[in-house]
Motif scaffolding. Structure first.
Motif, PDB file in Angstrom:
ATOM      1  N   GLU A 163       0.822  -1.205   0.000  1.00  0.00           N
ATOM      2  CA  GLU A 163       0.000   0.000   0.000  1.00  0.00           C
ATOM      3  C   GLU A 163       0.862   1.263   0.000  1.00  0.00           C
ATOM      4  N   GLU A 164       2.031   1.215   0.655  1.00  0.00           N
ATOM      5  CA  GLU A 164       2.952   2.360   0.623  1.00  0.00           C
ATOM      6  C   GLU A 164       3.548   2.514  -0.768  1.00  0.00           C
ATOM      7  N   LEU A 165       3.801   1.386  -1.413  1.00  0.00           N
ATOM      8  CA  LEU A 165       4.398   1.404  -2.744  1.00  0.00           C
ATOM      9  C   LEU A 165       3.415   1.974  -3.765  1.00  0.00           C
ATOM     10  N   ILE A 166       2.190   1.435  -3.782  1.00  0.00           N
ATOM     11  CA  ILE A 166       1.146   1.929  -4.694  1.00  0.00           C
ATOM     12  C   ILE A 166      -0.136   2.068  -3.889  1.00  0.00           C
ATOM     13  N   SER A 167      -0.514   3.311  -3.602  1.00  0.00           N
ATOM     14  CA  SER A 167      -1.741   3.553  -2.850  1.00  0.00           C
ATOM     15  C   SER A 167      -2.965   3.289  -3.714  1.00  0.00           C
ATOM     16  N   ARG A 168      -2.964   3.837  -4.923  1.00  0.00           N
ATOM     17  CA  ARG A 168      -4.060   3.575  -5.865  1.00  0.00           C
ATOM     18  C   ARG A 168      -3.584   3.876  -7.280  1.00  0.00           C
ATOM     19  N   ILE A 169      -4.316   3.352  -8.259  1.00  0.00           N
ATOM     20  CA  ILE A 169      -4.003   3.556  -9.667  1.00  0.00           C
ATOM     21  C   ILE A 169      -5.257   4.068 -10.370  1.00  0.00           C
ATOM     22  N   GLU A 170      -5.148   5.246 -10.988  1.00  0.00           N
ATOM     23  CA  GLU A 170      -6.268   5.805 -11.745  1.00  0.00           C
ATOM     24  C   GLU A 170      -6.036   5.567 -13.236  1.00  0.00           C
ATOM     25  N   ILE A 171      -7.116   5.188 -13.932  1.00  0.00           N
ATOM     26  CA  ILE A 171      -7.042   4.911 -15.365  1.00  0.00           C
ATOM     27  C   ILE A 171      -8.030   5.818 -16.086  1.00  0.00           C
ATOM     28  N   GLN A 172      -7.520   6.602 -17.035  1.00  0.00           N
ATOM     29  CA  GLN A 172      -8.365   7.506 -17.823  1.00  0.00           C
ATOM     30  C   GLN A 172      -8.223   7.115 -19.294  1.00  0.00           C
ATOM     31  N   LYS A 173      -9.343   6.747 -19.908  1.00  0.00           N
ATOM     32  CA  LYS A 173      -9.328   6.302 -21.301  1.00  0.00           C
ATOM     33  C   LYS A 173     -10.050   7.308 -22.187  1.00  0.00           C
ATOM     34  N   SER A 174      -9.394   7.705 -23.258  1.00  0.00           N
ATOM     35  CA  SER A 174     -10.022   8.521 -24.289  1.00  0.00           C
ATOM     36  C   SER A 174      -9.950   7.752 -25.608  1.00  0.00           C
ATOM     37  N   ILE A 175     -10.240   8.431 -26.714  1.00  0.00           N
ATOM     38  CA  ILE A 175     -10.312   7.734 -28.004  1.00  0.00           C
ATOM     39  C   ILE A 175      -8.954   7.154 -28.395  1.00  0.00           C
ATOM     40  N   ASP A 176      -7.892   7.954 -28.218  1.00  0.00           N
ATOM     41  CA  ASP A 176      -6.578   7.517 -28.702  1.00  0.00           C
ATOM     42  C   ASP A 176      -5.509   7.417 -27.617  1.00  0.00           C
ATOM     43  N   ILE A 196      -4.608   6.182 -23.418  1.00  0.00           N
ATOM     44  CA  ILE A 196      -4.922   5.614 -22.101  1.00  0.00           C
ATOM     45  C   ILE A 196      -3.897   6.172 -21.122  1.00  0.00           C
ATOM     46  N   LYS A 197      -4.373   6.959 -20.173  1.00  0.00           N
ATOM     47  CA  LYS A 197      -3.481   7.581 -19.187  1.00  0.00           C
ATOM     48  C   LYS A 197      -3.608   6.839 -17.864  1.00  0.00           C
ATOM     49  N   VAL A 198      -2.488   6.382 -17.336  1.00  0.00           N
ATOM     50  CA  VAL A 198      -2.446   5.658 -16.061  1.00  0.00           C
ATOM     51  C   VAL A 198      -1.667   6.508 -15.061  1.00  0.00           C
ATOM     52  N   ILE A 199      -2.291   6.829 -13.930  1.00  0.00           N
ATOM     53  CA  ILE A 199      -1.646   7.630 -12.887  1.00  0.00           C
ATOM     54  C   ILE A 199      -1.420   6.746 -11.668  1.00  0.00           C
ATOM     55  N   ILE A 200      -0.160   6.605 -11.267  1.00  0.00           N
ATOM     56  CA  ILE A 200       0.207   5.791 -10.100  1.00  0.00           C
ATOM     57  C   ILE A 200       0.435   6.722  -8.913  1.00  0.00           C
ATOM     58  N   TYR A 201      -0.318   6.516  -7.839  1.00  0.00           N
ATOM     59  CA  TYR A 201      -0.148   7.310  -6.618  1.00  0.00           C
ATOM     60  C   TYR A 201       0.670   6.493  -5.622  1.00  0.00           C
ATOM     61  N   THR A 202       1.803   7.046  -5.211  1.00  0.00           N
ATOM     62  CA  THR A 202       2.708   6.327  -4.316  1.00  0.00           C
ATOM     63  C   THR A 202       3.226   7.253  -3.224  1.00  0.00           C
ATOM     64  N   SER A 203       3.551   6.679  -2.073  1.00  0.00           N
ATOM     65  CA  SER A 203       4.188   7.441  -1.000  1.00  0.00           C
ATOM     66  C   SER A 203       5.663   7.074  -0.871  1.00  0.00           C
ATOM     67  N   ASN A 260      -4.855   1.156 -31.584  1.00  0.00           N
ATOM     68  CA  ASN A 260      -4.740   2.576 -31.932  1.00  0.00           C
ATOM     69  C   ASN A 260      -4.604   3.487 -30.717  1.00  0.00           C
ATOM     70  N   GLN A 261      -4.561   2.940 -29.509  1.00  0.00           N
ATOM     71  CA  GLN A 261      -4.477   3.767 -28.310  1.00  0.00           C
ATOM     72  C   GLN A 261      -3.049   3.815 -27.781  1.00  0.00           C
ATOM     73  N   LYS A 262      -2.607   5.027 -27.458  1.00  0.00           N
ATOM     74  CA  LYS A 262      -1.275   5.237 -26.896  1.00  0.00           C
ATOM     75  C   LYS A 262      -1.358   5.186 -25.377  1.00  0.00           C
TER      76      LYS A 262
END
Length: 226
Positions: free
Chosen positions: A63-76, A78-85, A116-118
């Protein structure tokens, strides 16, 4: 009788947001959920293996390493945000030839089928780790496994986020066969205000299970952030 509801779901759209942000047609919805789970599992496994092989000092908890992971998908994209302490994680992933973060992007890209998604991976450092209920719950679980008295653990747990600031109130609850007693019970402690019925109140919540020798204990944490 009071009707219990998850504080996070109760506040979606006001103070809380989804950890996955995307739109899909009904027939593709289940595929999108499975894809998100594969991405999260792949990132957690890769980062855990990377830390074990390259960090010689104390290895942080999951949990200290990765508190949560947010995934945001659009047409082209995919953004992944890693929250860490863990402050050394960005430096660790940018080392190596090729860079480990590029290797991670390649591994994660195999988990979804969209050609087709980056894929973009970003890392955000959490300034106040004990203000996150998941990290605080894992701290409590670790102390309980080391046979520390549960009342002492609970008192220490409510002091940690308040000492870091930006916390108006906190409530910690432990349920189960505490201290190995035959009859299960619920023990809780609260410091400050925890207005669960106020929708605008920014409350973080966590429900966590810890397996002990004498059974499973349930840990619940409510944090009222400033």
């Amino acid at each position: 009788m009071g009707q219990k509801i998850n504080p996070l779901g109760f506040r979606l759209g006001t103070t809380q947001r989804h950890h996955s942000l995307w739109f899909a047609e009904p027939k593709n919805y289940s595929k999108g959920l499975q894809e998100d789970q594969k991405i999260r599992d792949c990132i957690k496994n890769y980062v855990r293996d990377c830390i074990k092989n390259n960090v010689k000092k104390k290895i942080p908890s999951d949990e200290e390493l990765i508190s949560r992971i947010e995934i945001q998908k659009s047409i082209d994209v995919i953004k992944v945000i890693i929250y860490t302490s863990f402050p050394d994680l960005p430096k660790l992933l940018r080392k190596g030839k090729p860079q480990r973060i590029k290797e991670l992007q390649t591994n994660v890209a195999k988990g979804f089928h969209s050609v087709n998604q980056k894929l973009n991976i970003a890392i955000t450092i959490i300034a106040n780790p004990y203000g996150q209920p998941t990290i605080l719950a894992e701290y409590i679980a670790k102390q309980l496994k080391e046979r520390v008295a549960f009342r002492k653990v609970m008192k220490t747990a409510i002091e940690l986020p308040i000492a870091q600031g930006n916390t108006k109130g906190i409530q910690v609850q432990i349920a189960g066969r505490i201290d190995g007693k035959e009859i299960a019970r619920v023990e809780w402690i609260r410091e400050g205000r925890v207005p669960l019925q106020t929708i605008r109140a920014k409350i973080d919540y966590c429900s966590y299970k810890v397996r002990m020798v004498y059974g499973v204990l349930g840990i619940k944490i409510w944090i009222f952030a400033a």
